[in-house]
Design an enzyme around this catalytic site. Structure first.
Site, PDB file in Angstrom:
ATOM      1  N   TYR A  72       0.844  -1.195   0.000  1.00  0.00           N
ATOM      2  CA  TYR A  72       0.000   0.000   0.000  1.00  0.00           C
ATOM      3  C   TYR A  72       0.884   1.252   0.000  1.00  0.00           C
ATOM      4  O   TYR A  72       1.881   1.309   0.723  1.00  0.00           O
ATOM      5  CB  TYR A  72      -0.913   0.005   1.228  1.00  0.00           C
ATOM      6  CG  TYR A  72      -2.117   0.915   1.094  1.00  0.00           C
ATOM      7  CD1 TYR A  72      -3.106   0.649   0.154  1.00  0.00           C
ATOM      8  CD2 TYR A  72      -2.264   2.030   1.905  1.00  0.00           C
ATOM      9  CE1 TYR A  72      -4.217   1.465   0.039  1.00  0.00           C
ATOM     10  CE2 TYR A  72      -3.372   2.856   1.791  1.00  0.00           C
ATOM     11  CZ  TYR A  72      -4.343   2.568   0.855  1.00  0.00           C
ATOM     12  OH  TYR A  72      -5.441   3.391   0.737  1.00  0.00           O
ATOM     13  N   THR A 182     -22.858  -3.353  -5.945  1.00  0.00           N
ATOM     14  CA  THR A 182     -23.180  -3.946  -4.647  1.00  0.00           C
ATOM     15  C   THR A 182     -22.086  -3.705  -3.605  1.00  0.00           C
ATOM     16  O   THR A 182     -22.213  -4.159  -2.467  1.00  0.00           O
ATOM     17  CB  THR A 182     -23.392  -5.468  -4.770  1.00  0.00           C
ATOM     18  OG1 THR A 182     -22.217  -6.071  -5.329  1.00  0.00           O
ATOM     19  CG2 THR A 182     -24.595  -5.782  -5.655  1.00  0.00           C
ATOM     20  N   ARG A 205     -22.471  -7.417 -11.338  1.00  0.00           N
ATOM     21  CA  ARG A 205     -22.084  -8.610 -12.097  1.00  0.00           C
ATOM     22  C   ARG A 205     -23.288  -9.530 -12.298  1.00  0.00           C
ATOM     23  O   ARG A 205     -24.238  -9.534 -11.506  1.00  0.00           O
ATOM     24  CB  ARG A 205     -20.950  -9.353 -11.411  1.00  0.00           C
ATOM     25  CG  ARG A 205     -21.275  -9.852 -10.029  1.00  0.00           C
ATOM     26  CD  ARG A 205     -20.095 -10.600  -9.420  1.00  0.00           C
ATOM     27  NE  ARG A 205     -20.351 -10.976  -8.035  1.00  0.00           N
ATOM     28  CZ  ARG A 205     -21.069 -12.031  -7.668  1.00  0.00           C
ATOM     29  NH1 ARG A 205     -21.621 -12.815  -8.586  1.00  0.00           N
ATOM     30  NH2 ARG A 205     -21.249 -12.311  -6.394  1.00  0.00           N
ATOM     31  N   PHE A 305      -8.945   8.788  -7.731  1.00  0.00           N
ATOM     32  CA  PHE A 305      -9.459   9.260  -6.441  1.00  0.00           C
ATOM     33  C   PHE A 305      -8.876   8.393  -5.337  1.00  0.00           C
ATOM     34  O   PHE A 305      -8.933   7.164  -5.387  1.00  0.00           O
ATOM     35  CB  PHE A 305     -10.987   9.179  -6.400  1.00  0.00           C
ATOM     36  CG  PHE A 305     -11.579   9.599  -5.080  1.00  0.00           C
ATOM     37  CD1 PHE A 305     -12.022  10.896  -4.893  1.00  0.00           C
ATOM     38  CD2 PHE A 305     -11.679   8.701  -4.023  1.00  0.00           C
ATOM     39  CE1 PHE A 305     -12.551  11.300  -3.671  1.00  0.00           C
ATOM     40  CE2 PHE A 305     -12.200   9.092  -2.796  1.00  0.00           C
ATOM     41  CZ  PHE A 305     -12.634  10.392  -2.632  1.00  0.00           C
ATOM     42  N   TRP A 306      -8.330   9.054  -4.309  1.00  0.00           N
ATOM     43  CA  TRP A 306      -7.776   8.360  -3.133  1.00  0.00           C
ATOM     44  C   TRP A 306      -8.106   9.193  -1.910  1.00  0.00           C
ATOM     45  O   TRP A 306      -7.553  10.267  -1.719  1.00  0.00           O
ATOM     46  CB  TRP A 306      -6.271   8.168  -3.304  1.00  0.00           C
ATOM     47  CG  TRP A 306      -5.637   7.322  -2.256  1.00  0.00           C
ATOM     48  CD1 TRP A 306      -6.234   6.379  -1.472  1.00  0.00           C
ATOM     49  CD2 TRP A 306      -4.250   7.319  -1.877  1.00  0.00           C
ATOM     50  NE1 TRP A 306      -5.322   5.794  -0.630  1.00  0.00           N
ATOM     51  CE2 TRP A 306      -4.098   6.345  -0.857  1.00  0.00           C
ATOM     52  CE3 TRP A 306      -3.134   8.038  -2.307  1.00  0.00           C
ATOM     53  CZ2 TRP A 306      -2.870   6.088  -0.261  1.00  0.00           C
ATOM     54  CZ3 TRP A 306      -1.904   7.766  -1.709  1.00  0.00           C
ATOM     55  CH2 TRP A 306      -1.771   6.806  -0.698  1.00  0.00           C
TER      56      TRP A 306
END
Length: 377
Positions: A72, A182, A205, A305-306
């Site tokens: 990360y 979802t 999906r 976007f973070w």
């Protein structure tokens, strides 16, 4: 500058003499549970600056696991503050705490307040925590425990995705489209958009119970229309069916992508000219590849976007976002995620260290619903 005290430096009225924290000093991309230990360390000395916090609950997020794996981009600093043999960090970025003790010099906080950390890398997988900088805490009220424990990431992500990038016409036929309909973030996006009068086209999906899931998203959460990935990728559907769904003078102004691959290209194709696509995840682990024509002839804007970086760049905006999202929850415009999570109970009085460590490892490896650890005091 953030100033987090890792060890309680006072005994005060709470008589807390030691903390238990999930710490790590190394990383393992193959099995990150191997790097975790439950470490007990003694409180030391006395400090008039430290706010003493008792942990109430914390989620086990993908970003937490990625940090343990070492992949990360944002990582906490490893320090020698916990009496460990090697520099270590406390795991966890998100959680909710109760204020146990607060110095007289601190305004705006009092014993019993429920607070969450403003920034990531706070170290939330612990039974107690201290903080010397009250500006790094946000008081929350009017919301339940699970909402408070998860609002800083999913709630704030959804709110900023909807509100920070597009100028919406409240009186127009404005839409946003999103894949992974979802997911936890997508469900909140749906409700935030509905509260603002923005229509949502959610892609999910293909599955055997598609109609059941689509009905829940539409009738319970307020999605305007739910379609399948097969529909999303079907050119004939886009040409003949989609216009009837959108209605006259529709403007699809925003696409929210957390899947990547073919799905991201398909939702981008449905955008109106001069629209924006925000990518905030990549569940398929496939790259985002867009047709050149969309960029040239539709003048689409594609951004990443973070929420972690947004919060560092503009802490005041993060605090305001938390307050706004809390208000939406309190007003019932967003439903609590409590029914969508799997609760793991940490009995602080009875659970052995091995049991606590096993509990956390189970939360890391268990697939399905988001795991939230709730501490029983």
């Amino acid at each position: 500058m953030q100033r987090f005290s890792s060890v309680s430096r006072r005994f005060m009225s709470s008589k807390v003499s030691s903390f238990k924290s999930l710490v790590y000093s190394s990383h393992d991309a193959q099995d990150c549970t191997k790097v975790l230990t439950l470490h007990t360390y003694k409180a030391k000395g006395e400090s008039e600056k430290s706010i003493l916090l008792r942990t109430l609950a914390f989620p086990i997020n993908p970003s937490d696991i990625n940090q343990l794996e070492g992949v990360y981009p944002s990582k906490p600093e490893k320090v020698m503050d916990y009496g460990t043999e090697k520099p270590s960090a406390i795991a966890g970025n998100e959680g909710v705490f109760e204020v146990v003790d607060v110095p007289d010099s601190v305004d705006g906080l009092q014993k019993g307040d429920m607070v969450i950390p403003l920034q990531a890398n706070f170290g939330t997988w612990t039974n107690y925590r201290t903080c010397e900088d009250p500006s790094q805490l946000v008081k929350v009220q009017g919301i339940d425990l699970i909402t408070a424990a998860t609002i800083a990431v999913n709630g704030c992500t959804a709110y900023q995705l909807v509100n920070n990038y597009v100028d919406w016409d409240q009186n127009g036929n404005d839409w946003l489209i999103q894949n992974a309909g979802t997911s936890s973030v997508s469900k909140i996006v749906t409700q935030v958009a509905k509260a603002r009068g923005i229509k949502t086209l959610s892609v999910i999906r293909d599955r055997e119970n598609f109609d059941e899931v689509a009905s829940q998203l539409e009738n319970e959460l307020g999605a305007t229309k739910v379609i399948s990935e097969s529909n999303n990728n079907d050119k004939l559907f886009a040409k003949e069916v989609l216009p009837k769904i959108l209605g006259p003078d529709a403007r699809v102004k925003l696409a929210l992508n957390s899947v990547g691959g073919k799905s991201s290209a398909s939702i981008a194709r449905k955008l109106s000219p001069d629209a924006t696509m925000l990518t905030y995840g990549g569940m398929s682990k496939m790259p985002v590849t867009l047709p050149t024509s969309l960029l040239i002839f539709k003048n689409l804007k594609c951004l990443g976007f973070w929420i972690t970086q947004n919060s560092v760049r503009d802490p005041a905006s993060k605090r305001k976002t938390i307050e706004e999202v809390s208000k939406l929850y309190a007003e019932g415009k967003i439903v609590s995620p409590a029914n969508d999570v799997r609760i793991l109970e940490w009995d602080t009085n009875k659970a052995s260290d091995d049991e606590v460590l096993s509990l956390i490892k189970e939360g890391i490896t268990h697939k399905g619903k988001k795991n939230v650890v709730v501490l029983k005091w």
